[in-house]
Design an enzyme around this catalytic site. Structure first.
Site: not given
Ligand code: KIV
Length: 273
Positions: A53-54, A92, A122, A124, A191
């Site tokens: 989600d970056s 994500d 993924k 969080e 992280e």
């Molecule tokens: O969204 C992302 O890029 C991440 C990484 C920093 C692990 O969750």
């Protein structure tokens, strides 16, 4: 063209990642958000491609990861999965798509799996989201956990500083990591936590642990593609190693093109029909 690392050509699965941990083979993970880059990253021998989600930051220019939507993550996930033949593709789950209740979380995860053809999701968080994790795992969807600095909670933390330096937070992180493994997550991202804590968690778990800013002792490493290729501007955390300076390469190439167009040097006699 530089040679890619020699890797086992078979598709990476969650089971193969577990075997890699067992035999001490490090796991390489990188983010990607689009078809063209994902194709190159897959060819380079990446074990896991994370549609992070970056994308909210790197692709859309938002300050945090919070604004990206489920539809947008699905668009990026679809583009990446279409390009990849070997890497395990993890998407994500975006902020707001799983924290509300476990029924909504399952619906979000099912949409991601059905519409993107990715291999896993993924999420969080630890005990706060255990019901959602359980429900999604019950549907047969593999989950990678994410603890430590969890950017979707940035407004609660108020800072991107290193997490779990204090004993109480470190203890909670260790308990959450064990809980994620016991629930059935196939892997875990840690992280920005102290290297010694990441080592302890990695050694205590059977599932692979992938670190970002978590030192050298995790089972693998993950970076954000735009950071390691030197595309991102004004972002230089201590953990980041830049493997290219694409910022200069791209700006140089584009300004050269501008010059050529302005000088009527492009196209030349051979570059026309
Ligand atoms: O969204 C992302 O890029 C991440 C990484 C920093 C692990 O969750």
């Amino acid at each position: 063209m530089s040679a890619a690392v020699q890797v086992d050509a078979r598709k990476v699965t969650t089971r193969r990642l577990l075997e890699m941990k067992q035999r001490g083979e490090k796991i390489a993970m990188l983010t990607a958000y689009d078809y063209s880059m994902a194709k190159l990253i897959d060819q380079a021998g990446m074990d896991i491609i994370l549609v992070g989600d970056s994308a909210s930051n790197t692709m859309a220019g938002n300050v945090t990861t919070l604004p990206i939507t489920l539809d947008q993550m699905i668009y990026h996930g679809k583009s990446v999965a279409r390009a990849v033949s070997r890497s395990l593709v993890v998407v994500d789950m975006p902020f707001g798509s799983y924290q509300g209740n476990s029924k909504e979380a399952l619906a979000s995860a099912i949409r991601i799996m059905k519409e993107t053809h990715a291999d896993a999701v993924k999420m969080e968080g630890g005990r706060e989201i255990h019901e959602s994790i359980e429900r999604i795992l019950c549907a047969g969807i593999p989950i990678m956990g994410h603890l430590g600095l969890t950017p979707q909670s940035i407004n609660k933390f108020g800072t991107y500083a290193v997490r779990a330096r204090e004993e109480a937070e470190a203890r909670k992180l260790k308990e959450d990591a064990k809980m994620l493994q016991d629930l059935g997550c196939f892997g875990l991202v840690l992280e920005k936590i102290p290297a010694a804590l990441a080592k302890e968690v990695t050694e205590s778990l059977e599932i692979p642990v992938i670190g970002i800013g978590a030192g050298p002792h995790t089972d693998g490493q993950v970076l954000v593609m735009h950071d390691m290729l030197g595309i991102t501007q004004n972002f230089s955390p201590r953990y980041l190693r830049r493997y290219a300076d694409l910022q200069s390469t791209i700006i140089d190439a584009c300004s050269h093109y501008v010059e050529d167009v302005k000088a009527s040097d492009f196209p030349n006699d051979k570059e026309q029909y």
